[in-house]
Design a protein around this motif. Structure first.
Motif, PDB file in Angstrom:
ATOM      1  N   ALA A  49       0.812  -1.216   0.000  1.00 54.04           N
ATOM      2  CA  ALA A  49       0.000   0.000   0.000  1.00 54.04           C
ATOM      3  C   ALA A  49       0.846   1.268   0.000  1.00 54.04           C
ATOM      4  CB  ALA A  49      -0.929   0.009   1.203  1.00 54.04           C
ATOM      5  N   ALA A  50       2.111   1.148   0.363  1.00 53.48           N
ATOM      6  CA  ALA A  50       2.992   2.315   0.390  1.00 53.48           C
ATOM      7  C   ALA A  50       3.517   2.676  -0.992  1.00 53.48           C
ATOM      8  CB  ALA A  50       4.174   2.058   1.328  1.00 53.48           C
ATOM      9  N   GLY A  51       3.164   1.874  -2.019  1.00 50.19           N
ATOM     10  CA  GLY A  51       3.620   2.151  -3.369  1.00 50.19           C
ATOM     11  C   GLY A  51       2.841   3.289  -4.003  1.00 50.19           C
ATOM     12  N   SER A  52       3.007   3.484  -5.322  1.00 44.81           N
ATOM     13  CA  SER A  52       2.282   4.530  -6.034  1.00 44.81           C
ATOM     14  C   SER A  52       0.788   4.221  -5.995  1.00 44.81           C
ATOM     15  CB  SER A  52       2.765   4.594  -7.483  1.00 44.81           C
ATOM     16  OG  SER A  52       2.366   3.415  -8.172  1.00 44.81           O
ATOM     17  N   PRO A  53      -0.085   5.239  -6.163  1.00 43.52           N
ATOM     18  CA  PRO A  53      -1.533   4.983  -6.127  1.00 43.52           C
ATOM     19  C   PRO A  53      -1.983   3.919  -7.116  1.00 43.52           C
ATOM     20  CG  PRO A  53      -1.103   7.329  -5.985  1.00 43.52           C
ATOM     21  CD  PRO A  53       0.222   6.669  -6.248  1.00 43.52           C
ATOM     22  N   SER A  54      -1.483   3.970  -8.347  1.00 40.55           N
ATOM     23  CA  SER A  54      -1.900   2.968  -9.331  1.00 40.55           C
ATOM     24  C   SER A  54      -1.381   1.586  -8.967  1.00 40.55           C
ATOM     25  CB  SER A  54      -1.425   3.367 -10.732  1.00 40.55           C
ATOM     26  OG  SER A  54      -0.035   3.617 -10.751  1.00 40.55           O
ATOM     27  N   GLU A  55      -0.158   1.512  -8.439  1.00 42.11           N
ATOM     28  CA  GLU A  55       0.388   0.230  -7.995  1.00 42.11           C
ATOM     29  C   GLU A  55      -0.437  -0.322  -6.840  1.00 42.11           C
ATOM     30  OE1 GLU A  55       4.652  -1.661  -6.442  1.00 42.11           O
ATOM     31  OE2 GLU A  55       4.367   0.504  -6.560  1.00 42.11           O
ATOM     32  N   THR A  56      -0.845   0.578  -5.931  1.00 40.47           N
ATOM     33  CA  THR A  56      -1.646   0.159  -4.785  1.00 40.47           C
ATOM     34  C   THR A  56      -2.998  -0.379  -5.231  1.00 40.47           C
ATOM     35  OG1 THR A  56      -0.581   1.777  -3.365  1.00 40.47           O
ATOM     36  CG2 THR A  56      -2.708   0.925  -2.631  1.00 40.47           C
ATOM     37  N   VAL A  57      -3.669   0.332  -6.135  1.00 39.41           N
ATOM     38  CA  VAL A  57      -4.968  -0.122  -6.614  1.00 39.41           C
ATOM     39  C   VAL A  57      -4.823  -1.449  -7.352  1.00 39.41           C
ATOM     40  CG1 VAL A  57      -6.859   0.387  -8.222  1.00 39.41           C
ATOM     41  CG2 VAL A  57      -6.031   2.157  -6.672  1.00 39.41           C
ATOM     42  N   LEU A  58      -3.809  -1.569  -8.199  1.00 34.27           N
ATOM     43  CA  LEU A  58      -3.607  -2.824  -8.931  1.00 34.27           C
ATOM     44  C   LEU A  58      -3.438  -3.990  -7.964  1.00 34.27           C
ATOM     45  CD1 LEU A  58      -3.282  -4.060 -11.779  1.00 34.27           C
ATOM     46  CD2 LEU A  58      -0.815  -3.791 -11.494  1.00 34.27           C
ATOM     47  N   SER A  59      -2.738  -3.753  -6.869  1.00 31.84           N
ATOM     48  CA  SER A  59      -2.507  -4.835  -5.904  1.00 31.84           C
ATOM     49  C   SER A  59      -3.798  -5.266  -5.219  1.00 31.84           C
ATOM     50  CB  SER A  59      -1.488  -4.377  -4.849  1.00 31.84           C
ATOM     51  OG  SER A  59      -2.066  -3.450  -3.935  1.00 31.84           O
ATOM     52  N   ARG A  60      -4.817  -4.412  -5.238  1.00 31.26           N
ATOM     53  CA  ARG A  60      -6.073  -4.727  -4.558  1.00 31.26           C
ATOM     54  C   ARG A  60      -7.135  -5.283  -5.509  1.00 31.26           C
ATOM     55  NH1 ARG A  60      -7.259   0.292  -0.568  1.00 31.26           N
ATOM     56  NH2 ARG A  60      -8.835  -1.168   0.220  1.00 31.26           N
ATOM     57  N   LEU A  61      -6.787  -5.405  -6.778  1.00 30.66           N
ATOM     58  CA  LEU A  61      -7.705  -5.987  -7.751  1.00 30.66           C
ATOM     59  C   LEU A  61      -7.489  -7.488  -7.836  1.00 30.66           C
ATOM     60  CD1 LEU A  61      -7.468  -3.334 -10.617  1.00 30.66           C
ATOM     61  CD2 LEU A  61      -9.207  -3.520  -8.824  1.00 30.66           C
ATOM     62  N   GLU A  62      -8.565  -8.214  -7.983  1.00 36.48           N
ATOM     63  CA  GLU A  62      -8.510  -9.660  -8.071  1.00 36.48           C
ATOM     64  C   GLU A  62      -9.121 -10.123  -9.388  1.00 36.48           C
ATOM     65  OE1 GLU A  62      -9.830 -11.719  -4.565  1.00 36.48           O
ATOM     66  OE2 GLU A  62      -9.481  -9.958  -3.314  1.00 36.48           O
ATOM     67  N   GLU A  63      -8.791 -11.338  -9.781  1.00 42.25           N
ATOM     68  CA  GLU A  63      -9.334 -11.898 -11.014  1.00 42.25           C
ATOM     69  C   GLU A  63     -10.858 -11.842 -10.977  1.00 42.25           C
ATOM     70  OE1 GLU A  63      -7.764 -15.804 -11.453  1.00 42.25           O
ATOM     71  OE2 GLU A  63      -5.674 -15.116 -11.482  1.00 42.25           O
ATOM     72  N   GLY A  64     -11.453 -11.376 -12.075  1.00 41.35           N
ATOM     73  CA  GLY A  64     -12.903 -11.292 -12.168  1.00 41.35           C
ATOM     74  C   GLY A  64     -13.483  -9.963 -11.731  1.00 41.35           C
ATOM     75  N   ASP A  65     -12.647  -9.044 -11.237  1.00 40.79           N
ATOM     76  CA  ASP A  65     -13.147  -7.752 -10.759  1.00 40.79           C
ATOM     77  C   ASP A  65     -13.606  -6.850 -11.913  1.00 40.79           C
ATOM     78  OD1 ASP A  65     -13.125  -7.744  -7.990  1.00 40.79           O
ATOM     79  OD2 ASP A  65     -11.051  -7.088  -7.840  1.00 40.79           O
ATOM     80  N   LEU A  66     -14.649  -6.062 -11.633  1.00 43.52           N
ATOM     81  CA  LEU A  66     -15.034  -4.935 -12.477  1.00 43.52           C
ATOM     82  C   LEU A  66     -14.761  -3.673 -11.665  1.00 43.52           C
ATOM     83  CD1 LEU A  66     -18.435  -5.811 -14.220  1.00 43.52           C
ATOM     84  CD2 LEU A  66     -16.118  -6.367 -14.938  1.00 43.52           C
ATOM     85  N   LEU A  67     -13.877  -2.823 -12.172  1.00 43.36           N
ATOM     86  CA  LEU A  67     -13.471  -1.603 -11.470  1.00 43.36           C
ATOM     87  C   LEU A  67     -14.077  -0.393 -12.146  1.00 43.36           C
ATOM     88  CD1 LEU A  67     -11.600   0.048  -9.498  1.00 43.36           C
ATOM     89  CD2 LEU A  67      -9.874  -0.064 -11.325  1.00 43.36           C
ATOM     90  N   LEU A  68     -14.712   0.475 -11.363  1.00 43.33           N
ATOM     91  CA  LEU A  68     -15.247   1.737 -11.853  1.00 43.33           C
ATOM     92  C   LEU A  68     -14.299   2.850 -11.433  1.00 43.33           C
ATOM     93  CD1 LEU A  68     -17.907   2.632 -13.273  1.00 43.33           C
ATOM     94  CD2 LEU A  68     -18.850   3.049 -10.993  1.00 43.33           C
ATOM     95  N   MET A  69     -13.841   3.673 -12.387  1.00 47.77           N
ATOM     96  CA  MET A  69     -12.959   4.810 -12.101  1.00 47.77           C
ATOM     97  C   MET A  69     -13.685   6.075 -12.527  1.00 47.77           C
ATOM     98  SD  MET A  69      -9.387   3.183 -13.517  1.00 47.77           S
ATOM     99  CE  MET A  69     -10.203   2.336 -14.881  1.00 47.77           C
ATOM    100  N   ALA A  70     -14.125   6.881 -11.563  1.00 45.42           N
ATOM    101  CA  ALA A  70     -15.052   7.957 -11.879  1.00 45.42           C
ATOM    102  C   ALA A  70     -14.571   9.314 -11.382  1.00 45.42           C
ATOM    103  CB  ALA A  70     -16.418   7.646 -11.259  1.00 45.42           C
ATOM    104  N   GLY A  71     -14.848  10.343 -12.173  1.00 45.40           N
ATOM    105  CA  GLY A  71     -14.505  11.704 -11.796  1.00 45.40           C
ATOM    106  C   GLY A  71     -15.033  12.686 -12.830  1.00 45.40           C
ATOM    107  N   ARG A  72     -15.049  13.950 -12.495  1.00 48.56           N
ATOM    108  CA  ARG A  72     -15.424  14.993 -13.438  1.00 48.56           C
ATOM    109  C   ARG A  72     -14.298  15.195 -14.436  1.00 48.56           C
ATOM    110  NH1 ARG A  72     -19.291  18.675 -12.210  1.00 48.56           N
ATOM    111  NH2 ARG A  72     -19.052  19.132 -14.434  1.00 48.56           N
ATOM    112  N   PRO A  73     -14.590  15.813 -15.613  1.00 46.30           N
ATOM    113  CA  PRO A  73     -13.537  16.068 -16.607  1.00 46.30           C
ATOM    114  C   PRO A  73     -12.370  16.842 -15.996  1.00 46.30           C
ATOM    115  CG  PRO A  73     -15.704  16.496 -17.550  1.00 46.30           C
ATOM    116  CD  PRO A  73     -15.920  16.255 -16.082  1.00 46.30           C
TER     117      PRO A  73
END
Length: 238
Positions: A49-73
């Motif tokens: 978890a101390a890694g970069s934000p994208s590395e941290t999120v990738l480490s928390r994803l598991e096979e079969g996951d659907l990830l929603l990434m949401a924000g304003r333009p």
């Protein structure tokens, strides 16, 4: 920290160990952590978890996951999706970007600008810009992809723009079933409704997703909300 395998594979190894040895899962996870040089799984998780934000999120994803990434333009959702693909490529996974928002050359330029050493990972991300983009096309394109492969779709609402395609709810349900069956990880960049007011809450949430037509948002197992340099990750299965 450098692991012998991506964390999702270590988790799978622990689950297999637990079943084979009739062990509690937490004990199997701790054994895997000791093999990686740490006393407990909680220590391994905190180091990751101390890694970069994208590395941290990738480490928390598991096979079969659907990830929603949401924000304003302009608040970094596309950049985050591309960084996530670069992290997947760094980990030796197949990484695919489906987009009708950018050309292939524009996407390559964005990826190159986001790269961190070692360089050369941008060229490992597959870029798909076909006008036929939809659930059926995505599933056909990813046929044979190894479990843990990551695809990012830019963006969720664009799948709903062609009347010749099934309803968005049907497409997401089909993609979710495909991910669960094959072990793929699918990320969807998503728009946020204009009614989101940062003066009343710092970050958007699942209720702020812009949906021209109804979709069961419970199909998304993980979510990341971004606004003004902040991000909040949610595991929606817990």
């Amino acid at each position: 920290m450098k692991l012998s395998a991506p964390i999702f594979q270590l988790k799978r190894r622990a689950r297999l160990m637990a079943r084979a040895g009739d062990l509690p899962l937490h004990e199997a996870l701790d054994r895997i952590a000791r093999q990686e040089g740490l006393a407990r799984w909680s220590l391994l998780s905190s180091r990751v978890a101390a890694g970069s934000p994208s590395e941290t999120v990738l480490s928390r994803l598991e096979e079969g996951d659907l990830l929603l990434m949401a924000g304003r333009p302009g608040h970094g959702k596309t950049a985050f999706g591309l960084q996530l693909l670069l992290e997947a490529a760094r980990a030796g996974r197949r990484a695919v970007f489906f987009t009708l928002e950018f050309t292939e050359e524009q996407t390559k330029a964005h990826l190159t600008a986001l790269e961190m050493p070692p360089l050369g990972l941008a060229g490992k991300v597959e870029i798909v810009t076909s006008e036929a983009l939809g659930a059926d096309y995505i599933m056909r394109y990813l046929t044979g992809a190894a479990p843990g492969s990551l695809a990012v779709i830019d963006y969720l609402q664009i799948l709903d723009q062609q009347r010749s395609k099934p309803a968005l709810s049907e497409q997401i349900r089909a993609l979710g079933a495909c991910a669960k069956q094959t072990g793929l990880i699918l990320g969807f960049i998503s728009q946020i409704d204009r009614s989101f007011d940062p003066s009343t809450k710092r970050l958007p949430d699942i209720g702020d997703i812009r949906l021209p037509n109804p979709v069961d948002l419970g199909l998304f197992t993980k979510a990341l909300f971004l606004h003004d340099g902040e991000a909040r990750f949610q595991d929606r299965r817990t």
